[in-house]
Design a protein around this motif. Structure first.
Motif, PDB file in Angstrom:
ATOM      1  N   HIS A 103     -15.783 -31.715  15.136  1.00  0.00           N
ATOM      2  CA  HIS A 103     -15.475 -31.570  13.716  1.00  0.00           C
ATOM      3  C   HIS A 103     -14.718 -30.275  13.457  1.00  0.00           C
ATOM      4  O   HIS A 103     -13.988 -30.179  12.456  1.00  0.00           O
ATOM      5  CB  HIS A 103     -16.771 -31.579  12.889  1.00  0.00           C
ATOM      6  CG  HIS A 103     -17.455 -32.909  12.883  1.00  0.00           C
ATOM      7  ND1 HIS A 103     -18.525 -33.220  13.703  1.00  0.00           N
ATOM      8  CD2 HIS A 103     -17.199 -34.036  12.149  1.00  0.00           C
ATOM      9  CE1 HIS A 103     -18.914 -34.456  13.478  1.00  0.00           C
ATOM     10  NE2 HIS A 103     -18.129 -34.984  12.532  1.00  0.00           N
ATOM     11  N   VAL A 104     -14.931 -29.296  14.323  1.00  0.00           N
ATOM     12  CA  VAL A 104     -14.283 -28.015  14.087  1.00  0.00           C
ATOM     13  C   VAL A 104     -14.045 -27.301  15.423  1.00  0.00           C
ATOM     14  O   VAL A 104     -14.861 -27.397  16.352  1.00  0.00           O
ATOM     15  CB  VAL A 104     -15.129 -27.117  13.154  1.00  0.00           C
ATOM     16  CG1 VAL A 104     -16.424 -26.693  13.816  1.00  0.00           C
ATOM     17  CG2 VAL A 104     -14.336 -25.888  12.708  1.00  0.00           C
ATOM     18  N   PHE A 105     -12.924 -26.620  15.497  1.00  0.00           N
ATOM     19  CA  PHE A 105     -12.636 -25.680  16.581  1.00  0.00           C
ATOM     20  C   PHE A 105     -12.867 -24.280  16.023  1.00  0.00           C
ATOM     21  O   PHE A 105     -12.190 -23.873  15.082  1.00  0.00           O
ATOM     22  CB  PHE A 105     -11.185 -25.792  17.064  1.00  0.00           C
ATOM     23  CG  PHE A 105     -10.879 -27.074  17.790  1.00  0.00           C
ATOM     24  CD1 PHE A 105     -11.198 -27.215  19.133  1.00  0.00           C
ATOM     25  CD2 PHE A 105     -10.255 -28.132  17.136  1.00  0.00           C
ATOM     26  CE1 PHE A 105     -10.895 -28.390  19.810  1.00  0.00           C
ATOM     27  CE2 PHE A 105      -9.960 -29.298  17.802  1.00  0.00           C
ATOM     28  CZ  PHE A 105     -10.291 -29.435  19.140  1.00  0.00           C
ATOM     29  N   LEU A 106     -13.817 -23.578  16.596  1.00  0.00           N
ATOM     30  CA  LEU A 106     -14.022 -22.189  16.197  1.00  0.00           C
ATOM     31  C   LEU A 106     -13.173 -21.307  17.116  1.00  0.00           C
ATOM     32  O   LEU A 106     -13.450 -21.192  18.322  1.00  0.00           O
ATOM     33  CB  LEU A 106     -15.496 -21.791  16.314  1.00  0.00           C
ATOM     34  CG  LEU A 106     -16.448 -22.352  15.260  1.00  0.00           C
ATOM     35  CD1 LEU A 106     -17.843 -21.777  15.457  1.00  0.00           C
ATOM     36  CD2 LEU A 106     -15.942 -22.052  13.853  1.00  0.00           C
ATOM     37  N   VAL A 107     -12.118 -20.738  16.536  1.00  0.00           N
ATOM     38  CA  VAL A 107     -11.248 -19.845  17.304  1.00  0.00           C
ATOM     39  C   VAL A 107     -11.884 -18.458  17.251  1.00  0.00           C
ATOM     40  O   VAL A 107     -11.842 -17.771  16.227  1.00  0.00           O
ATOM     41  CB  VAL A 107      -9.814 -19.809  16.726  1.00  0.00           C
ATOM     42  CG1 VAL A 107      -8.920 -18.923  17.599  1.00  0.00           C
ATOM     43  CG2 VAL A 107      -9.245 -21.225  16.641  1.00  0.00           C
ATOM     44  N   ILE A 108     -12.518 -18.061  18.352  1.00  0.00           N
ATOM     45  CA  ILE A 108     -13.293 -16.824  18.392  1.00  0.00           C
ATOM     46  C   ILE A 108     -12.356 -15.644  18.642  1.00  0.00           C
ATOM     47  O   ILE A 108     -11.661 -15.580  19.662  1.00  0.00           O
ATOM     48  CB  ILE A 108     -14.382 -16.875  19.481  1.00  0.00           C
ATOM     49  CG1 ILE A 108     -15.193 -18.175  19.392  1.00  0.00           C
ATOM     50  CG2 ILE A 108     -15.274 -15.653  19.388  1.00  0.00           C
ATOM     51  CD1 ILE A 108     -15.935 -18.341  18.105  1.00  0.00           C
ATOM     52  N   ILE A 109     -12.352 -14.699  17.695  1.00  0.00           N
ATOM     53  CA  ILE A 109     -11.529 -13.491  17.798  1.00  0.00           C
ATOM     54  C   ILE A 109     -12.436 -12.272  17.626  1.00  0.00           C
ATOM     55  O   ILE A 109     -13.181 -12.179  16.646  1.00  0.00           O
ATOM     56  CB  ILE A 109     -10.421 -13.447  16.715  1.00  0.00           C
ATOM     57  CG1 ILE A 109      -9.506 -14.665  16.830  1.00  0.00           C
ATOM     58  CG2 ILE A 109      -9.614 -12.147  16.833  1.00  0.00           C
ATOM     59  CD1 ILE A 109      -8.627 -14.694  18.055  1.00  0.00           C
ATOM     60  N   ARG A 110     -12.400 -11.386  18.577  1.00  0.00           N
ATOM     61  CA  ARG A 110     -13.183 -10.147  18.456  1.00  0.00           C
ATOM     62  C   ARG A 110     -12.458  -9.207  17.493  1.00  0.00           C
ATOM     63  O   ARG A 110     -11.248  -8.977  17.621  1.00  0.00           O
ATOM     64  CB  ARG A 110     -13.324  -9.477  19.826  1.00  0.00           C
ATOM     65  CG  ARG A 110     -14.126  -8.185  19.804  1.00  0.00           C
ATOM     66  CD  ARG A 110     -14.051  -7.517  21.168  1.00  0.00           C
ATOM     67  NE  ARG A 110     -14.676  -6.201  21.153  1.00  0.00           N
ATOM     68  CZ  ARG A 110     -15.910  -5.947  21.569  1.00  0.00           C
ATOM     69  NH1 ARG A 110     -16.656  -6.929  22.049  1.00  0.00           N
ATOM     70  NH2 ARG A 110     -16.415  -4.723  21.520  1.00  0.00           N
ATOM     71  N   LEU A 111     -13.197  -8.685  16.510  1.00  0.00           N
ATOM     72  CA  LEU A 111     -12.587  -7.767  15.557  1.00  0.00           C
ATOM     73  C   LEU A 111     -12.058  -6.526  16.273  1.00  0.00           C
ATOM     74  O   LEU A 111     -12.674  -6.016  17.211  1.00  0.00           O
ATOM     75  CB  LEU A 111     -13.608  -7.348  14.497  1.00  0.00           C
ATOM     76  CG  LEU A 111     -13.801  -8.330  13.333  1.00  0.00           C
ATOM     77  CD1 LEU A 111     -15.000  -7.928  12.503  1.00  0.00           C
ATOM     78  CD2 LEU A 111     -12.548  -8.400  12.481  1.00  0.00           C
ATOM     79  N   GLY A 112     -10.943  -6.063  15.811  1.00  0.00           N
ATOM     80  CA  GLY A 112     -10.277  -4.925  16.442  1.00  0.00           C
ATOM     81  C   GLY A 112      -8.782  -5.173  16.429  1.00  0.00           C
ATOM     82  O   GLY A 112      -8.261  -5.950  15.626  1.00  0.00           O
ATOM     83  N   ARG A 113      -8.129  -4.540  17.339  1.00  0.00           N
ATOM     84  CA  ARG A 113      -6.681  -4.702  17.403  1.00  0.00           C
ATOM     85  C   ARG A 113      -6.322  -6.072  17.976  1.00  0.00           C
ATOM     86  O   ARG A 113      -6.841  -6.479  19.015  1.00  0.00           O
ATOM     87  CB  ARG A 113      -6.102  -3.609  18.303  1.00  0.00           C
ATOM     88  CG  ARG A 113      -4.597  -3.537  18.304  1.00  0.00           C
ATOM     89  CD  ARG A 113      -4.180  -2.243  18.955  1.00  0.00           C
ATOM     90  NE  ARG A 113      -2.947  -2.215  19.660  1.00  0.00           N
ATOM     91  CZ  ARG A 113      -2.589  -2.918  20.728  1.00  0.00           C
ATOM     92  NH1 ARG A 113      -3.369  -3.780  21.195  1.00  0.00           N
ATOM     93  NH2 ARG A 113      -1.457  -2.760  21.336  1.00  0.00           N
ATOM     94  N   PHE A 114      -5.471  -6.818  17.238  1.00  0.00           N
ATOM     95  CA  PHE A 114      -5.043  -8.157  17.664  1.00  0.00           C
ATOM     96  C   PHE A 114      -3.953  -7.988  18.715  1.00  0.00           C
ATOM     97  O   PHE A 114      -2.781  -7.800  18.406  1.00  0.00           O
ATOM     98  CB  PHE A 114      -4.543  -8.952  16.463  1.00  0.00           C
ATOM     99  CG  PHE A 114      -4.363 -10.423  16.732  1.00  0.00           C
ATOM    100  CD1 PHE A 114      -5.378 -11.163  17.335  1.00  0.00           C
ATOM    101  CD2 PHE A 114      -3.188 -11.072  16.384  1.00  0.00           C
ATOM    102  CE1 PHE A 114      -5.222 -12.520  17.576  1.00  0.00           C
ATOM    103  CE2 PHE A 114      -3.027 -12.429  16.609  1.00  0.00           C
ATOM    104  CZ  PHE A 114      -4.045 -13.150  17.208  1.00  0.00           C
ATOM    105  N   THR A 115      -4.352  -8.044  19.980  1.00  0.00           N
ATOM    106  CA  THR A 115      -3.440  -7.711  21.078  1.00  0.00           C
ATOM    107  C   THR A 115      -2.497  -8.857  21.405  1.00  0.00           C
ATOM    108  O   THR A 115      -2.678 -10.000  20.954  1.00  0.00           O
ATOM    109  CB  THR A 115      -4.239  -7.354  22.344  1.00  0.00           C
ATOM    110  OG1 THR A 115      -4.962  -8.518  22.776  1.00  0.00           O
ATOM    111  CG2 THR A 115      -5.217  -6.221  22.076  1.00  0.00           C
ATOM    112  N   GLU A 116      -1.513  -8.547  22.239  1.00  0.00           N
ATOM    113  CA  GLU A 116      -0.556  -9.555  22.692  1.00  0.00           C
ATOM    114  C   GLU A 116      -1.272 -10.647  23.482  1.00  0.00           C
ATOM    115  O   GLU A 116      -0.922 -11.828  23.399  1.00  0.00           O
ATOM    116  CB  GLU A 116       0.526  -8.894  23.558  1.00  0.00           C
ATOM    117  CG  GLU A 116       1.743  -9.765  23.823  1.00  0.00           C
ATOM    118  CD  GLU A 116       2.521 -10.075  22.556  1.00  0.00           C
ATOM    119  OE1 GLU A 116       3.129 -11.167  22.492  1.00  0.00           O
ATOM    120  OE2 GLU A 116       2.539  -9.236  21.639  1.00  0.00           O
ATOM    121  N   GLU A 117      -2.284 -10.245  24.266  1.00  0.00           N
ATOM    122  CA  GLU A 117      -3.058 -11.223  25.046  1.00  0.00           C
ATOM    123  C   GLU A 117      -3.754 -12.215  24.123  1.00  0.00           C
ATOM    124  O   GLU A 117      -3.777 -13.420  24.391  1.00  0.00           O
ATOM    125  CB  GLU A 117      -4.084 -10.495  25.909  1.00  0.00           C
ATOM    126  CG  GLU A 117      -4.926 -11.433  26.782  1.00  0.00           C
ATOM    127  CD  GLU A 117      -5.995 -10.701  27.557  1.00  0.00           C
ATOM    128  OE1 GLU A 117      -6.657 -11.359  28.379  1.00  0.00           O
ATOM    129  OE2 GLU A 117      -6.183  -9.493  27.336  1.00  0.00           O
TER     130      GLU A 117
END
Length: 343
Positions: A103-117
């Protein structure tokens, strides 16, 4: 728990509808911890590490606040131990774990600088599951305690994150990790997504279509790369040929210069030999002249000596003749006197 939220979740329980959640994101983003927090128990292994603990897709189930929930944890994209092909294949297998579809894709992003990786990770997720997955996606920011302001202010400082959230239809949530009390709000947001999607879920047909598009894109990229490689090869061959021709011309010029130098040297050598021969001839001639002069001088001296000897011999003969004449004259006189005496 607010009454409205409690009522909504209990309604889902009455319908016996299972919420299927697939967590995706890069290694170390906090997927396994998030899954454990949602399920309210230790289902997925978690450990602080530079490498992904989850090697293959894993699934956990629980009834959370009366809501049946299935959480699928996936290997981290850009896992430090495996290549993209294995990771993509493993994530693709998670579709079968969430059958008939998440039903959902949780795109997990660690808070902080959004790096190129992380940008590449999100791009890779979108490539694997296709554009159809956007309306079934939500950005889940982990490590919420790192926020120094509101999440909205944080998003305002990153155009890349704004673009990501916008692609997920503005759907996002913040997790403070291991705090189970924040799960109901997340489940409510997921149910809202399900409701907006008319109760539908991401399907295998959508995934197959995404795979097809990805394959077509990959083939197109491969063709472009092949064409680029072909052109680069032609350019390289042309460049190498030009370099070869220049080198050959340079070698030819060097050989010509060397041959010219050799000819000049041979000419100089011949001239030196000629000069040496002339010098030797002159020396021989001078030596011959000296020898001839010495011979002539010696001959003159011998001739002079012979002449002197002849003169000496003539003088001796003359003296002998004169002496003989004298002696003869005296003898004659003596005989004459004797004759005269005897007479």
């Amino acid at each position: 728990m607010p009454f409205l939220m409690r009522e909504t979740i209990s309604s889902a329980c009455e319908q016996n509808q299972e919420l299927r959640i697939v967590m995706v994101g890069k290694t170390g983003a906090g997927k396994s911890t998030t899954g454990n927090t949602i399920l309210g128990r230790q289902c997925f292994e978690t450990k602080f590490s530079a490498t992904s603990i989850t090697i293959d897709s894993a699934k956990g189930k629980a009834t959370v606040y009366g809501q049946q929930v299935a959480v699928i944890d996936t290997p981290g994209l850009f896992d430090t131990r495996f290549g993209k092909n294995k990771t993509a294949k493993d994530i693709s297998q998670c579709i079968s774990y969430s059958s008939p579809g998440p039903h959902v894709f949780l795109v997990i992003i660690r808070l902080g600088r959004f790096t190129e990786e992380e940008k590449n990770t999100v791009q890779r997720i979108q490539e694997i599951f296709g554009d159809a997955a956007d309306k079934y996606s939500m950005v889940l920011f982990t490590h919420g305690y790192l926020l120094e302001s509101t999440i909205e202010e944080f998003l305002a400082g990153s155009s890349d994150l704004q673009e990501l959230v916008a692609r997920c239809n503005g759907q996002y949530h913040v997790f403070y990790n291991k705090d189970h009390s924040q799960v109901p709000e997340l489940l409510q947001k997921i149910r809202n997504i399900v409701q907006r999607n008319g109760g539908s879920h991401y399907t295998n047909d959508m995934f197959q279509e995404a795979e097809k598009i990805l394959q077509e894109k990959t083939q197109s990229i491969l063709k472009e790369k092949e064409e680029q490689i072909r052109k680069e090869k032609e350019e390289l061959e042309k460049k190498l040929m030009e370099q070869h021709e220049k080198q050959m011309l340079k070698v030819k010029e060097q050989l010509q210069a060397e041959r010219e130098k050799e000819r000049e040297q041979e000419k100089k050598d011949r001239e030196e030999e000629r000069k040496q021969d002339n010098k030797e001839r002159e020396e021989e001639k001078s030596k011959w002249k000296q020898e001839m002069y010495a011979l002539k001088k010696e001959e003159r001296e011998r001739e002079a000596e012979r002449q002197k000897n002849r003169e000496d011999d003539n003088n001796r003969i003359k003296e002998l003749e004169e002496r003989f004449e004298r002696e003869l004259s005296e003898e004659k006189k003596k005989l004459q006197y004797r004759y005269e005496v005897e007479a």
